[in-house]
Write an enzyme that holds these catalytic residues in place. Sequence first.
Site, PDB file in Angstrom:
ATOM      1  N   ILE A 172     -25.242 -52.395  33.656  1.00 30.73           N
ATOM      2  CA  ILE A 172     -26.658 -52.385  34.016  1.00 30.73           C
ATOM      3  C   ILE A 172     -27.486 -51.726  32.917  1.00 30.73           C
ATOM      4  CG2 ILE A 172     -28.287 -51.811  35.856  1.00 30.73           C
ATOM      5  CD1 ILE A 172     -25.811 -53.490  36.709  1.00 30.73           C
ATOM      6  N   GLU A 173     -26.925 -50.684  32.323  1.00 34.02           N
ATOM      7  CA  GLU A 173     -27.665 -49.900  31.352  1.00 34.02           C
ATOM      8  C   GLU A 173     -27.930 -50.640  30.045  1.00 34.02           C
ATOM      9  OE1 GLU A 173     -29.099 -47.084  31.538  1.00 34.02           O
ATOM     10  OE2 GLU A 173     -28.493 -46.664  33.581  1.00 34.02           O
TER      11      GLU A 173
END
Length: 511
Positions: free
Chosen positions: A118-119
């Site tokens: 996600i990051e």
Amino acid sequence: MQSTLKKLSLSALLSLSIPLFAQANDISIYPVSFNSFNPNDPAALAGMEDTDVWVRIRKGFGIPDLENPLVVNQTQWYSSRPDYIQRTTTRASRYLYHVVQELEKRGMPTELALLPFIESAFNPQAYSSAKAAGMWQFIPSTGLDFNLKQNMFKDERRDVLASTDAALTYLQKLYGMFGDWQLALAAYNWGEGSVQRAVNRNIAAGLPTDFNTLSAQMPAETRNYVPKLQAVKNIIANPGEYGLTLPKVDNQPYFVTIGKMRDIDVKVAAQLAELSIDEFQALNPQFNRPVIIGSEDTKILLPQSNAEKFKENIAKWTHKLSSWTSHKVMSARERIETIASKFGTTPEIIRSVNHIPPKMVLTAGSTILVPKTEAGGESDISAEVADNARLAVAPDVPDTRRIFVKTSKRDSLSSIAKRYNVSVSEIKQWNELRRDTLVAGQSLRLQVPYNSRLASTKTAHSAPPRQIAHAKATPSRTKVAASGKQTRTAQQQNKKRPSMTLASGKGSHHQ
């Protein structure tokens, strides 16, 4: 047969834990994750039977599943992009074993190993518009809070080992604050102060404090953040259900570490390891300059087989390991052209290696990289220089500018010279004057310093010197932007601890 395999595996692990040395004993090779391996631990042996890290991650899931419409939307979004899933999971295969190993050592849920999905899409070179860097996307201030060194030569926010350790420490801290992993993840994205205030408001109102209830108070990015992780978890748990196939990731370390005690050029290190620059930097993205500063704390990550090649090749290496040294600019008059001539190179190379923009000059006190010379010897760049080095530039403007002054009755050569920070003799020379007397209304030509108080504030010199941002090790490479996310307003307002600037929603660059 199974018992024999276990014995062979244990023998290999124990042999890998013995440091190997080459070239005056300054190179050591040792595994990262096996340092904590306990051959008497049945759980460790059981873990070795898993042939795929994905299986190991699934076994360690420990965060309660989140259920809400946003999870459904995010799962559909990710599963409808098989190319993106394939690209990201393939990139993740370099790092997953290490992250899972560290999570298990700390007793943390293994779905947290998917958070870089996600990051940063598992891109340790990722750099956002909000200045968040690395696989775990630390902004500068939070990186410093967790002892991630950031200087001209190295940015540990990109360091695979250091940033992973810092991120897991931060997540543990957040879980200790809220006692709930979903709220800890929300705080990782939104800021711990923001989540705590939301919890306090619901407690005061007699309302639940679970993520789904609190999400109504959250910004859209955070409201989608935990559902994104749940969506990726759903896909990793059962990729076949979504028509996806994950790349096989062996349940063994992808890389080992090289203990480095001498300066070495990035290109030389990659050459000795028989790796491309891209592959070398995928494991070592923290180095900002073409030279890696040697110290007891410096570590280089290499695949196991390439580490052995590195050790063999460096033992036979007869050239310089590093072709760069440092030079401190002592005066603003020391121009890049002068420095280049002194060190037998070109201004273009000095600018490229140090990322100095065109039409800018170095300010006094700046430290730059210059080629090593025979006269300068083979001395390495000291840790003190590396830690304290800074590089600042200012617009390249002439030392003086021409102006014309009309004299008044009260003016004299002395008063005008004092007013414009020049000398009487200079005024006489510029205007071919033979006398010290002036006539009212007389026009004088002056060459005034650009730093004069009376110089125009509209000229380029009025801009203050600016620091050069730390860039990638190879000057010609383009920075990789992980996302187009913006700094969150609520996070900026959290003065006690600025949280990390984290991944964006749909449409971000890395997606």
